[in-house]
Design a protein around this motif. Structure first.
Motif, PDB file in Angstrom:
ATOM      1  N   THR A 285      -2.513  -3.634  -9.888  1.00 32.62           N
ATOM      2  CA  THR A 285      -2.225  -2.782  -9.686  1.00 32.62           C
ATOM      3  C   THR A 285      -3.393  -1.957  -8.886  1.00 32.62           C
ATOM      4  O   THR A 285      -4.832  -2.128 -10.877  1.00 32.62           O
ATOM      5  CB  THR A 285      -1.314  -0.969 -10.007  1.00 32.62           C
ATOM      6  OG1 THR A 285      -0.176  -1.161 -10.274  1.00 32.62           O
ATOM      7  CG2 THR A 285      -1.521  -0.240  -9.825  1.00 32.62           C
ATOM      8  N   MET A 286      -4.198  -1.606  -8.447  1.00 33.03           N
ATOM      9  CA  MET A 286      -5.926  -1.238  -7.779  1.00 33.03           C
ATOM     10  C   MET A 286      -5.375   0.136  -7.491  1.00 33.03           C
ATOM     11  O   MET A 286      -4.298   0.380  -6.531  1.00 33.03           O
ATOM     12  CB  MET A 286      -6.418  -2.200  -6.649  1.00 33.03           C
ATOM     13  CG  MET A 286      -7.500  -1.536  -6.823  1.00 33.03           C
ATOM     14  SD  MET A 286      -8.186  -2.204  -4.790  1.00 33.03           S
ATOM     15  CE  MET A 286      -8.541  -3.911  -5.760  1.00 33.03           C
ATOM     16  N   TYR A 287      -6.086   0.804  -7.594  1.00 34.83           N
ATOM     17  CA  TYR A 287      -6.009   2.328  -7.574  1.00 34.83           C
ATOM     18  C   TYR A 287      -7.352   3.309  -6.852  1.00 34.83           C
ATOM     19  O   TYR A 287      -8.783   3.184  -6.998  1.00 34.83           O
ATOM     20  CB  TYR A 287      -6.492   3.489  -8.745  1.00 34.83           C
ATOM     21  CG  TYR A 287      -4.842   4.683  -8.343  1.00 34.83           C
ATOM     22  CD1 TYR A 287      -5.534   5.628  -6.510  1.00 34.83           C
ATOM     23  CD2 TYR A 287      -3.934   5.093  -8.802  1.00 34.83           C
ATOM     24  CE1 TYR A 287      -4.839   6.795  -7.021  1.00 34.83           C
ATOM     25  CE2 TYR A 287      -3.628   6.599  -8.537  1.00 34.83           C
ATOM     26  CZ  TYR A 287      -4.063   7.293  -7.455  1.00 34.83           C
ATOM     27  OH  TYR A 287      -3.292   8.712  -7.044  1.00 34.83           O
ATOM     28  N   TYR A 288      -6.986   3.440  -5.711  1.00 34.81           N
ATOM     29  CA  TYR A 288      -8.280   3.175  -4.088  1.00 34.81           C
ATOM     30  C   TYR A 288      -8.322   5.058  -4.028  1.00 34.81           C
ATOM     31  O   TYR A 288      -7.582   5.024  -3.668  1.00 34.81           O
ATOM     32  CB  TYR A 288      -7.883   2.449  -2.669  1.00 34.81           C
ATOM     33  CG  TYR A 288      -8.786   2.361  -2.169  1.00 34.81           C
ATOM     34  CD1 TYR A 288     -10.842   2.775  -2.029  1.00 34.81           C
ATOM     35  CD2 TYR A 288      -9.121   2.462  -0.673  1.00 34.81           C
ATOM     36  CE1 TYR A 288     -11.902   2.737  -1.396  1.00 34.81           C
ATOM     37  CE2 TYR A 288      -9.562   2.319   0.379  1.00 34.81           C
ATOM     38  CZ  TYR A 288     -11.381   2.545   0.083  1.00 34.81           C
ATOM     39  OH  TYR A 288     -11.720   3.040   1.236  1.00 34.81           O
ATOM     40  N   ILE A 289      -9.515   4.995  -3.733  1.00 31.91           N
ATOM     41  CA  ILE A 289      -9.653   6.742  -3.484  1.00 31.91           C
ATOM     42  C   ILE A 289      -8.559   7.591  -5.073  1.00 31.91           C
ATOM     43  O   ILE A 289      -7.564   7.776  -5.099  1.00 31.91           O
ATOM     44  CB  ILE A 289      -9.063   7.560  -2.853  1.00 31.91           C
ATOM     45  CG1 ILE A 289      -9.605   6.360  -1.902  1.00 31.91           C
ATOM     46  CG2 ILE A 289      -9.034   8.982  -2.855  1.00 31.91           C
ATOM     47  CD1 ILE A 289      -9.574   6.577   0.057  1.00 31.91           C
TER      48      ILE A 289
ATOM     49  N   ASP B 281       1.879  -9.161  -4.792  1.00 33.81           N
ATOM     50  CA  ASP B 281       0.422  -9.769  -5.564  1.00 33.81           C
ATOM     51  C   ASP B 281      -0.231  -8.924  -5.628  1.00 33.81           C
ATOM     52  O   ASP B 281      -0.812  -8.737  -6.614  1.00 33.81           O
ATOM     53  CB  ASP B 281      -0.064 -11.009  -4.633  1.00 33.81           C
ATOM     54  CG  ASP B 281       0.652 -11.835  -4.054  1.00 33.81           C
ATOM     55  OD1 ASP B 281       1.543 -12.787  -4.589  1.00 33.81           O
ATOM     56  OD2 ASP B 281       1.052 -12.070  -2.907  1.00 33.81           O
ATOM     57  N   LEU B 282      -0.197  -7.637  -5.190  1.00 33.97           N
ATOM     58  CA  LEU B 282      -1.204  -6.627  -5.463  1.00 33.97           C
ATOM     59  C   LEU B 282      -0.949  -4.841  -4.968  1.00 33.97           C
ATOM     60  O   LEU B 282      -0.178  -5.254  -3.824  1.00 33.97           O
ATOM     61  CB  LEU B 282      -2.725  -7.248  -5.011  1.00 33.97           C
ATOM     62  CG  LEU B 282      -3.833  -6.028  -5.167  1.00 33.97           C
ATOM     63  CD1 LEU B 282      -4.180  -5.211  -6.803  1.00 33.97           C
ATOM     64  CD2 LEU B 282      -5.082  -6.012  -4.448  1.00 33.97           C
ATOM     65  N   LEU B 283      -0.490  -4.342  -5.433  1.00 36.38           N
ATOM     66  CA  LEU B 283      -0.055  -2.747  -5.374  1.00 36.38           C
ATOM     67  C   LEU B 283      -1.083  -1.849  -4.882  1.00 36.38           C
ATOM     68  O   LEU B 283      -2.017  -2.479  -5.782  1.00 36.38           O
ATOM     69  CB  LEU B 283       0.599  -2.599  -6.676  1.00 36.38           C
ATOM     70  CG  LEU B 283       1.225  -0.886  -5.661  1.00 36.38           C
ATOM     71  CD1 LEU B 283       1.848  -0.571  -4.732  1.00 36.38           C
ATOM     72  CD2 LEU B 283       2.038  -0.271  -7.649  1.00 36.38           C
ATOM     73  N   ILE B 284      -1.571  -1.271  -4.022  1.00 34.09           N
ATOM     74  CA  ILE B 284      -2.469  -0.525  -3.079  1.00 34.09           C
ATOM     75  C   ILE B 284      -2.416   0.658  -3.594  1.00 34.09           C
ATOM     76  O   ILE B 284      -1.858   1.046  -2.281  1.00 34.09           O
ATOM     77  CB  ILE B 284      -3.607  -1.089  -2.844  1.00 34.09           C
ATOM     78  CG1 ILE B 284      -4.438  -2.715  -2.844  1.00 34.09           C
ATOM     79  CG2 ILE B 284      -4.727  -0.108  -1.990  1.00 34.09           C
ATOM     80  CD1 ILE B 284      -5.641  -2.735  -1.020  1.00 34.09           C
TER      81      ILE B 284
ATOM     82  N   LEU C 294       2.849  11.220  -7.293  1.00 28.68           N
ATOM     83  CA  LEU C 294       3.767  10.515  -7.125  1.00 28.68           C
ATOM     84  C   LEU C 294       2.613   9.225  -7.624  1.00 28.68           C
ATOM     85  O   LEU C 294       3.699   8.045  -8.114  1.00 28.68           O
ATOM     86  CB  LEU C 294       4.001   9.861  -5.669  1.00 28.68           C
ATOM     87  CG  LEU C 294       5.550   8.841  -5.302  1.00 28.68           C
ATOM     88  CD1 LEU C 294       6.857   8.743  -6.378  1.00 28.68           C
ATOM     89  CD2 LEU C 294       5.282   8.521  -3.637  1.00 28.68           C
ATOM     90  N   ASN C 295       2.143   8.671  -6.728  1.00 27.05           N
ATOM     91  CA  ASN C 295       1.357   7.381  -7.406  1.00 27.05           C
ATOM     92  C   ASN C 295       0.921   6.701  -8.821  1.00 27.05           C
ATOM     93  O   ASN C 295       0.961   5.176  -8.846  1.00 27.05           O
ATOM     94  CB  ASN C 295      -0.180   7.211  -6.451  1.00 27.05           C
ATOM     95  CG  ASN C 295       0.566   6.791  -5.216  1.00 27.05           C
ATOM     96  OD1 ASN C 295       0.768   6.342  -4.675  1.00 27.05           O
ATOM     97  ND2 ASN C 295      -0.481   7.129  -3.895  1.00 27.05           N
TER      98      ASN C 295
ATOM     99  N   ILE D 203       1.213  -1.023  -0.196  1.00 33.55           N
ATOM    100  CA  ILE D 203      -0.343  -0.063  -0.115  1.00 33.55           C
ATOM    101  C   ILE D 203       1.117   1.417   0.139  1.00 33.55           C
ATOM    102  O   ILE D 203       2.117   1.510   1.011  1.00 33.55           O
ATOM    103  CB  ILE D 203      -0.518   0.102   1.082  1.00 33.55           C
ATOM    104  CG1 ILE D 203      -2.317  -0.991   2.059  1.00 33.55           C
ATOM    105  CG2 ILE D 203      -1.708   0.954   1.091  1.00 33.55           C
ATOM    106  CD1 ILE D 203      -3.149  -1.636   2.383  1.00 33.55           C
ATOM    107  N   ILE D 204       0.756   2.588  -0.595  1.00 33.96           N
ATOM    108  CA  ILE D 204       1.365   3.195  -1.021  1.00 33.96           C
ATOM    109  C   ILE D 204       0.208   4.799  -0.754  1.00 33.96           C
ATOM    110  O   ILE D 204      -0.380   5.343  -1.278  1.00 33.96           O
ATOM    111  CB  ILE D 204       1.979   3.757  -2.253  1.00 33.96           C
ATOM    112  CG1 ILE D 204       2.557   2.696  -2.175  1.00 33.96           C
ATOM    113  CG2 ILE D 204       2.827   4.914  -2.192  1.00 33.96           C
ATOM    114  CD1 ILE D 204       3.790   2.370  -2.150  1.00 33.96           C
TER     115      ILE D 204
END
Length: 372
Positions: free
Chosen positions: A112-116, A87-90, A97-98, A6-7
């Motif tokens: 990769t998932m983008y939450y918000i 396994d998953l980058l959130i 940056l993201n 998570i970033i």
């Protein structure tokens, strides 16, 4: 054992990360998490490569000044991702940056998932292409965001806002002669926000106190990040009765508030869901304001989340030169004394909560687990 990264580069992102991890931990113990966030995520077992308190700044000029820190974060993130592919980058908010991280991760086959996701509906339309190319799953929180994405041929999954469970709606409280009026202040989570807003908020409260000739009770919410909040409050202690609440006990402050003043952001939605009539303020440097106004180019009518969700002016907004103590005091006094206006805001806030409540029942936790 699945590995999630998570970033979350700022305080609000850390709150969302912490809530997500708490929910994941309640569902399974077979996931480990690492990355960049803050105390909330760390408390849920996340291994921090770097604390996001070193990245909690905003605005065009501030980002330029902090370029070295951003590059340091970039090196830490890419090194760790390369050494231990998740396994998953959130990615949570923090698009400057993201989105660069997303591009880097895509080239290396990291899901990769983008939450918000980035607020491309407001500005930065060029980022739409990047979202299409580099993100495997986009999870917005607001119906107007999902609508914008669909209009621009970007797939997204609207998820239920976690604040709907966390924030309870209050009954509308009316000021009376035999009890003090309680004004709630939420001056932001970043140092720059507190510096720009809190003194003006307190000055406005003092003006309201003078006009009403009644002692006020002022409640101030202190975010977990470092800021000059305490020193600013000390300068007003002889004029105002001020009590500071930590962020994790804000619900207690919500229960006694007659009205509130809040910096634009997630906090304004918290107050809306709680049903507390509020005024939204925002002030930044002249250069940041000029750049933002140029980039927005009249694309949006409001900056406050409650008004954006309602697609109408429910909560008054005082932006930049309007965010002065005199104007804010006048607005707060109207909210407190004009019963028709006060009740109109409260009904509008109820409609906002209902609209968000009906928008989606997709849980972000289940969405994450489905992508592992």
């Amino acid at each position: 054992m699945s590995n999630i990264c998570i970033i979350a580069g700022d305080t609000s992102g850390d709150i969302y990360a912490g809530e997500l991890l708490a929910s994941i931990n309640a569902n399974t113990q077979d996931i480990q998490c690492q990355g960049i966030a803050g105390d909330q995520a760390k408390a849920q077992g996340m291994q921090l490569w770097m604390h996001n308190k070193h990245m909690n700044f905003m605005g065009f000029t501030e980002v330029l000044r902090e370029h070295r820190r951003i590059m340091n974060a970039w090196n830490i993130i890419t090194t760790n991702l390369a050494n231990n592919k998740p396994d998953l980058l959130i990615l949570i908010d923090y698009p400057g940056l993201n989105l660069r991280i997303a591009k880097w991760a895509k080239k290396r086959g990291i899901k990769t998932m983008y939450y918000i996701p980035p607020q491309v509906w407001a500005w930065g339309r060029g980022r739409i292409k990047a979202l299409r190319q580099y993100i495997d799953c986009i999870a917005p929180l607001y119906p107007f965001e999902q609508y914008f994405f669909s209009q621009n041929s970007v797939d997204s999954t609207l998820v239920r806002h976690p604040l709907l469970t966390k924030i309870h709606k209050q009954t509308l409280k009316y000021p009376t002669d035999n009890q003090p009026i309680n004004l709630l202040l939420m001056p932001g989570s970043r140092r720059q926000e507190v510096e720009k807003h809190l003194d003006n908020m307190l000055a406005a409260c003092y003006l309201v106190q003078l006009k009403l000739q009644q002692r006020l009770q002022i409640s101030v919410i202190q975010a977990p990040s470092h800021s000059p909040l305490r020193s600013i409050i000390c300068a007003w202690q002889d004029k105002l009765n001020i009590k500071v609440f930590q962020s994790d006990s804000k619900q207690q402050a919500f229960e006694t508030a007659h009205a509130a003043c809040v910096v634009s952001g997630t906090a304004s939605l918290e107050l809306a869901l709680a049903g507390i009539p509020s005024a939204i303020v925002y002030k930044t440097s002249w250069l940041n304001y000029t750049i933002a106004k140029w980039l927005l180019a009249d694309r949006i009518k409001w900056i406050g989340l409650p008004n954006l969700i309602a697609n109408a002016t429910v909560v008054p907004e005082l932006i930049q030169h309007k965010a002065q103590p005199e104007s804010l005091a006048t607005t707060l006094q109207k909210i407190l004394q004009d019963t028709v206006y006060r009740e109109s805001i409260y009904r509008g806030l109820g409609r906002i909560r209902g609209k968000l409540d009906e928008a989606s029942d997709q849980d972000i936790t289940q969405l994450v687990l489905n992508h592992l």
